[in-house]
Write a protein that holds these residues in place. Structure first.
Motif, PDB file in Angstrom:
ATOM      1  N   VAL A   1     -11.712  14.987  -2.687  1.00 38.45           N
ATOM      2  CA  VAL A   1     -11.120  14.660  -3.986  1.00 38.45           C
ATOM      3  C   VAL A   1      -9.594  14.765  -3.946  1.00 38.45           C
ATOM      4  N   VAL A   2      -9.076  15.817  -3.316  1.00 38.62           N
ATOM      5  CA  VAL A   2      -7.620  16.024  -3.297  1.00 38.62           C
ATOM      6  C   VAL A   2      -6.877  14.862  -2.623  1.00 38.62           C
ATOM      7  N   PRO A   3      -7.275  14.422  -1.413  1.00 41.65           N
ATOM      8  CA  PRO A   3      -6.555  13.273  -0.827  1.00 41.65           C
ATOM      9  C   PRO A   3      -6.675  11.990  -1.637  1.00 41.65           C
ATOM     10  N   GLY A   4      -7.827  11.794  -2.288  1.00 37.48           N
ATOM     11  CA  GLY A   4      -7.966  10.628  -3.163  1.00 37.48           C
ATOM     12  C   GLY A   4      -7.005  10.696  -4.333  1.00 37.48           C
ATOM     13  N   TYR A   5      -6.825  11.895  -4.868  1.00 37.75           N
ATOM     14  CA  TYR A   5      -5.898  12.127  -5.983  1.00 37.75           C
ATOM     15  C   TYR A   5      -4.455  11.886  -5.540  1.00 37.75           C
ATOM     16  N   ILE A   6      -4.138  12.324  -4.334  1.00 40.45           N
ATOM     17  CA  ILE A   6      -2.796  12.081  -3.774  1.00 40.45           C
ATOM     18  C   ILE A   6      -2.521  10.583  -3.682  1.00 40.45           C
ATOM     19  N   MET A   7      -3.501   9.838  -3.164  1.00 44.26           N
ATOM     20  CA  MET A   7      -3.300   8.395  -3.018  1.00 44.26           C
ATOM     21  C   MET A   7      -3.188   7.720  -4.383  1.00 44.26           C
ATOM     22  N   TYR A   8      -3.901   8.230  -5.367  1.00 43.00           N
ATOM     23  CA  TYR A   8      -3.772   7.719  -6.732  1.00 43.00           C
ATOM     24  C   TYR A   8      -2.313   7.840  -7.201  1.00 43.00           C
ATOM     25  N   PHE A   9      -1.689   8.983  -6.963  1.00 46.28           N
ATOM     26  CA  PHE A   9      -0.305   9.181  -7.379  1.00 46.28           C
ATOM     27  C   PHE A   9       0.651   8.298  -6.581  1.00 46.28           C
ATOM     28  N   LEU A  10       0.391   8.146  -5.290  1.00 51.16           N
ATOM     29  CA  LEU A  10       1.260   7.291  -4.473  1.00 51.16           C
ATOM     30  C   LEU A  10       1.197   5.846  -4.952  1.00 51.16           C
ATOM     31  N   LEU A  11      -0.003   5.383  -5.268  1.00 49.96           N
ATOM     32  CA  LEU A  11      -0.150   4.011  -5.769  1.00 49.96           C
ATOM     33  C   LEU A  11       0.471   3.852  -7.152  1.00 49.96           C
ATOM     34  N   THR A  12       0.368   4.887  -7.969  1.00 46.10           N
ATOM     35  CA  THR A  12       0.964   4.843  -9.313  1.00 46.10           C
ATOM     36  C   THR A  12       2.475   4.705  -9.246  1.00 46.10           C
ATOM     37  N   ASN A  13       3.087   5.359  -8.266  1.00 46.06           N
ATOM     38  CA  ASN A  13       4.549   5.375  -8.162  1.00 46.06           C
ATOM     39  C   ASN A  13       5.098   4.416  -7.117  1.00 46.06           C
ATOM     40  N   SER A  14       4.245   3.526  -6.598  1.00 50.38           N
ATOM     41  CA  SER A  14       4.721   2.566  -5.599  1.00 50.38           C
ATOM     42  C   SER A  14       5.675   1.562  -6.246  1.00 50.38           C
ATOM     43  N   GLN A  15       6.574   1.033  -5.434  1.00 46.79           N
ATOM     44  CA  GLN A  15       7.638   0.155  -5.944  1.00 46.79           C
ATOM     45  C   GLN A  15       7.238  -1.306  -5.985  1.00 46.79           C
ATOM     46  N   HIS A  16       6.252  -1.682  -5.197  1.00 46.20           N
ATOM     47  CA  HIS A  16       5.869  -3.089  -5.100  1.00 46.20           C
ATOM     48  C   HIS A  16       4.524  -3.280  -5.789  1.00 46.20           C
ATOM     49  N   GLU A  17       4.544  -3.749  -6.992  1.00 47.51           N
ATOM     50  CA  GLU A  17       3.323  -3.890  -7.775  1.00 47.51           C
ATOM     51  C   GLU A  17       2.543  -5.135  -7.348  1.00 47.51           C
ATOM     52  N   ILE A  18       1.267  -4.938  -7.052  1.00 43.33           N
ATOM     53  CA  ILE A  18       0.386  -6.078  -6.771  1.00 43.33           C
ATOM     54  C   ILE A  18      -0.082  -6.691  -8.077  1.00 43.33           C
ATOM     55  N   SER A  19      -0.345  -5.823  -9.001  1.00 44.61           N
ATOM     56  CA  SER A  19      -0.893  -6.265 -10.278  1.00 44.61           C
ATOM     57  C   SER A  19      -0.406  -5.335 -11.376  1.00 44.61           C
ATOM     58  N   SER A  20      -0.307  -5.869 -12.582  1.00 43.95           N
ATOM     59  CA  SER A  20       0.059  -5.029 -13.720  1.00 43.95           C
ATOM     60  C   SER A  20      -1.148  -4.276 -14.269  1.00 43.95           C
ATOM     61  N   ASN A  21      -2.303  -4.487 -13.650  1.00 45.92           N
ATOM     62  CA  ASN A  21      -3.520  -3.820 -14.076  1.00 45.92           C
ATOM     63  C   ASN A  21      -3.377  -2.304 -13.909  1.00 45.92           C
ATOM     64  N   PRO A  22      -3.481  -1.518 -14.981  1.00 45.28           N
ATOM     65  CA  PRO A  22      -3.290  -0.065 -14.880  1.00 45.28           C
ATOM     66  C   PRO A  22      -4.391   0.641 -14.105  1.00 45.28           C
ATOM     67  N   TRP A  23      -5.486  -0.076 -13.824  1.00 46.12           N
ATOM     68  CA  TRP A  23      -6.588   0.524 -13.079  1.00 46.12           C
ATOM     69  C   TRP A  23      -6.378   0.464 -11.575  1.00 46.12           C
ATOM     70  N   MET A  24      -5.398  -0.301 -11.131  1.00 38.66           N
ATOM     71  CA  MET A  24      -5.185  -0.496  -9.700  1.00 38.66           C
ATOM     72  C   MET A  24      -5.023   0.819  -8.914  1.00 38.66           C
ATOM     73  N   PRO A  25      -4.232   1.800  -9.402  1.00 39.82           N
ATOM     74  CA  PRO A  25      -4.067   3.044  -8.642  1.00 39.82           C
ATOM     75  C   PRO A  25      -5.363   3.815  -8.395  1.00 39.82           C
ATOM     76  N   PHE A  26      -6.381   3.569  -9.237  1.00 39.55           N
ATOM     77  CA  PHE A  26      -7.645   4.292  -9.056  1.00 39.55           C
ATOM     78  C   PHE A  26      -8.354   3.899  -7.761  1.00 39.55           C
ATOM     79  N   LEU A  27      -7.906   2.807  -7.145  1.00 42.16           N
ATOM     80  CA  LEU A  27      -8.471   2.418  -5.845  1.00 42.16           C
ATOM     81  C   LEU A  27      -8.188   3.481  -4.787  1.00 42.16           C
ATOM     82  N   GLY A  28      -7.210   4.359  -5.052  1.00 46.11           N
ATOM     83  CA  GLY A  28      -6.929   5.449  -4.117  1.00 46.11           C
ATOM     84  C   GLY A  28      -8.132   6.359  -3.925  1.00 46.11           C
TER      85      GLY A  28
END
Length: 241
Positions: free
Chosen positions: A76-103
């Motif tokens: 769970v912890v590494p998945g949560y880390i990736m969620y935060f990294l995707l949330t704060n990434s600079q290059h957006e693939i999509s404006s979909n707010p659910w995208m970071p949950f793919l972490g």
């Protein structure tokens, strides 16, 4: 009352406790302390099995507790880390707010690996696929590399959402890949039987000294590559016999 039989399970629960603390630290964006709490959890994860063998109290309860604790600390912890990294990434693939949950694909891959590991009798002396603790260290080191690296390339690389999604998919895949990986356990005290482990330990030491946090993902990648090379040599040896 046999106190000895409760010691390994208590150590396993300490692993889980470290994972819970790491979750809170990640939510507060204290990634460095979260990393160290996961390291402490992995330390407990190693020694619960050690004491279970030492006291000869291994059993199905300990096996299940171990996987449940690892699910939090190394899933769970590494998945949560990736969620935060995707949330704060600079290059957006999509404006979909659910995208970071793919972490959390990392969490799903970890869960599947832990379930398979409990049933797979081939993984007693070595591993098939990357162990969840090693994968957790790989993922949790990424925000620390971002924090302390001065390299513009590294910063752009690890803030690119495409790259982060690729790392996510790679992480979930390598956890469950049918790739034999050598164990770090030393059972015979001689150079010949432990040459690979010794080379890996020296390599890890130098990578940490020279690259610091960046050395951690390099160590995990090196571990996989050394295992693949070792497997190739073993196949050649069998063919030549």
């Amino acid at each position: 009352m046999n106190i000895k039989k409760h010691i390994p399970n208590s150590i396993t629960l300490l692993n889980l406790f470290c994972g819970c603390i790491a979750m809170v630290l990640v939510s507060e964006k204290d990634f460095e302390m979260a990393f160290y709490m996961v390291c402490l959890g992995i330390f407990f994860d190693f020694f619960d099995g050690f004491f279970a063998r030492l006291f000869k109290v291994s059993g199905p309860l300990g096996l299940q507790l171990d996987s449940l604790a690892d699910m939090v600390t190394s899933g769970v912890v590494p998945g949560y880390i990736m969620y935060f990294l995707l949330t704060n990434s600079q290059h957006e693939i999509s404006s979909n707010p659910w995208m970071p949950f793919l972490g959390f694909i990392i969490t799903l891959g970890s869960c599947y690996r832990l379930a398979v590991f409990n049933l797979d009798t081939r993984q007693t002396n070595s591993f098939i696929g990357l162990p969840t603790p090693a994968n957790a260290l790989f993922i949790l080191s990424l925000p620390l590399v971002l924090k302390y690296s001065d390299s513009l390339f590294v910063l752009e690389f690890l803030t690119n959402q495409w790259v982060l999604l690729a790392i996510t998919l790679f992480s979930a895949s390598i956890l469950n890949a049918e790739i034999p990986l050598f164990s770090l356990k030393i059972k015979k005290f001689n150079l010949k039987d432990n040459a690979l482990q010794i080379v890996f330990l020296f390599l890890s030491f130098f990578l940490l000294i020279f690259f610091q946090y960046l050395g951690i993902p390099l160590i995990i990648i090196g571990y996989v590559l050394l295992s693949v090379v070792s497997n190739i040599f073993k196949l050649d040896e069998k063919k030549n016999r």
